[in-house]
Design an enzyme around this catalytic site. Structure first.
Site, PDB file in Angstrom:
ATOM      1  N   GLU A  43      42.350  28.331  37.969  1.00 55.78           N
ATOM      2  CA  GLU A  43      41.053  28.318  38.644  1.00 55.78           C
ATOM      3  C   GLU A  43      40.023  27.520  37.841  1.00 55.78           C
ATOM      4  O   GLU A  43      39.921  27.664  36.623  1.00 55.78           O
ATOM      5  CB  GLU A  43      40.544  29.750  38.835  1.00 55.78           C
ATOM      6  CG  GLU A  43      39.238  29.835  39.618  1.00 55.78           C
ATOM      7  CD  GLU A  43      38.705  31.250  39.741  1.00 55.78           C
ATOM      8  OE1 GLU A  43      37.909  31.492  40.662  1.00 55.78           O
ATOM      9  OE2 GLU A  43      39.079  32.107  38.923  1.00 55.78           O
ATOM     10  N   LYS A 116      37.367  30.280  48.479  1.00 56.22           N
ATOM     11  CA  LYS A 116      37.527  31.648  47.978  1.00 56.22           C
ATOM     12  C   LYS A 116      36.687  32.626  48.792  1.00 56.22           C
ATOM     13  O   LYS A 116      35.489  32.430  48.973  1.00 56.22           O
ATOM     14  CB  LYS A 116      37.121  31.682  46.503  1.00 56.22           C
ATOM     15  CG  LYS A 116      37.345  33.011  45.799  1.00 56.22           C
ATOM     16  CD  LYS A 116      37.039  32.842  44.311  1.00 56.22           C
ATOM     17  CE  LYS A 116      37.254  34.118  43.530  1.00 56.22           C
ATOM     18  NZ  LYS A 116      37.005  33.909  42.081  1.00 56.22           N
ATOM     19  N   CYS A 153      42.010  33.841  42.542  1.00 57.99           N
ATOM     20  CA  CYS A 153      41.602  34.855  41.572  1.00 57.99           C
ATOM     21  C   CYS A 153      41.244  36.219  42.179  1.00 57.99           C
ATOM     22  O   CYS A 153      42.142  36.982  42.493  1.00 57.99           O
ATOM     23  CB  CYS A 153      40.472  34.323  40.708  1.00 57.99           C
ATOM     24  SG  CYS A 153      40.256  35.242  39.151  1.00 57.99           S
TER      25      CYS A 153
END
Length: 294
Positions: A43, A116, A153
């Protein structure tokens, strides 16, 4: 049998973005030399993990998509004839930014992107200051190697995200990651955290009958505000098979490149043995769309 070799690049970064990019290019080349057809980066791999503080100047790190970084990674993907999963700080418009994974196909074309969805806001992980939650949804990205369920993540803690990717035909779940320990955590707490991180993702593999690739950064990154002792990113990048079996795992202290062969047809057999999708009681799950059931 359809097998693919996946390269995982667990890198330690510095303040010098050009050095980070050179290291990434070198590490990609090394993975390709070992047969990698799909390469996954961690990331926000271009820079240090900048979300330890809230600083408006750091929005200057963001780039449009397409932009300089997508051009750089597109060239690498085409040169090495690989599918490449990247993680970028996207400037969508003035004052509107996303944490965005961009996937390049083996001809260098942009196969798709994922913004995300779950954005944390914890001490040293002030991501809500920087990132607007994604609005693309949980859509797998079609590539020449198959459909990739790319998440990022904090998404890796949510079974709903993995399930929706699986229900839309993802053949593999991929998690670029930046997670680590704070120095004040006890050894026991550190062990609990990393065990929970691995168990959660292995659980997604089992529940969906899919392989999982998780790539974390490694090394210590200081807190610019000096309010904490910074983050020691714990590495441990790993690949799990569709029964949660760990196929390979990196250490927690050093940069490391891994190339792991994944049998993409094994999921079919596992889903026949454990037909979780068949036995889901979808007529009884409406409560999942509520924040809490009183």
């Amino acid at each position: 049998m359809r097998k693919i070799k996946v390269g995982l690049i667990q890198q330690s970064n510095s303040e010098d973005i050009r050095t980070n990019l050179r290291n990434l290019a070198k590490n990609i080349e090394e993975c390709v030399a070992r047969g990698a057809e799909l390469v996954v980066l961690q990331e926000l791999h271009n820079s240090l993990y900048f979300c330890q503080t809230e600083n408006t100047d750091l929005f200057d790190l963001a780039e449009p998509i397409p932009g300089p970084s997508t051009g750089f990674y597109s060239e690498l993907a085409a040169m090495h004839k690989i599918v490449l999963v990247t993680s970028l700080f996207e400037k969508r418009a003035p004052g509107l930014y996303h944490n965005t994974a961009v996937v390049f196909d083996s001809d260098g074309s942009m196969a798709g992107k994922y913004r995300k969805m779950h954005i944390p806001d914890d001490p040293a992980y002030y991501e809500k200051f920087y990132f607007t939650p994604g609005d693309i949804g949980f859509e797998p990205i079609q590539t020449s190697l198959g459909k990739l369920g790319v998440l990022v993540c904090w998404d890796q803690w949510y079974p709903e995200a993995a399930r929706l990717m699986a229900l839309k035909g993802a053949e593999i779940l991929i998690y670029p990651t930046a997670i680590g320990w704070e120095s004040s955590d006890t050894d026991e707490e550190k062990a609990r955290q990393i065990d929970a991180w691995i168990i959660s993702q292995r659980g997604h593999a089992v529940a969906n009958g899919l392989p999982v690739v998780s790539v974390n950064r490694v090394g210590h990154e200081p807190d610019p505000s000096r309010q904490t002792n910074g983050i020691l990113f714990w590495g441990n990048s790993f690949v799990a098979g569709p029964q949660g079996e760990v196929l390979a795992q990196a250490g927690n202290e050093q940069p490391e490149n891994m190339v792991v062969e994944i049998d993409m047809e094994r999921s079919e057999n596992v889903r026949r043995w454990w037909p979780f999708l068949r036995d889901r009681r979808i007529e009884s799950y409406e409560g999942l769309t509520k924040r809490f059931i009183d």
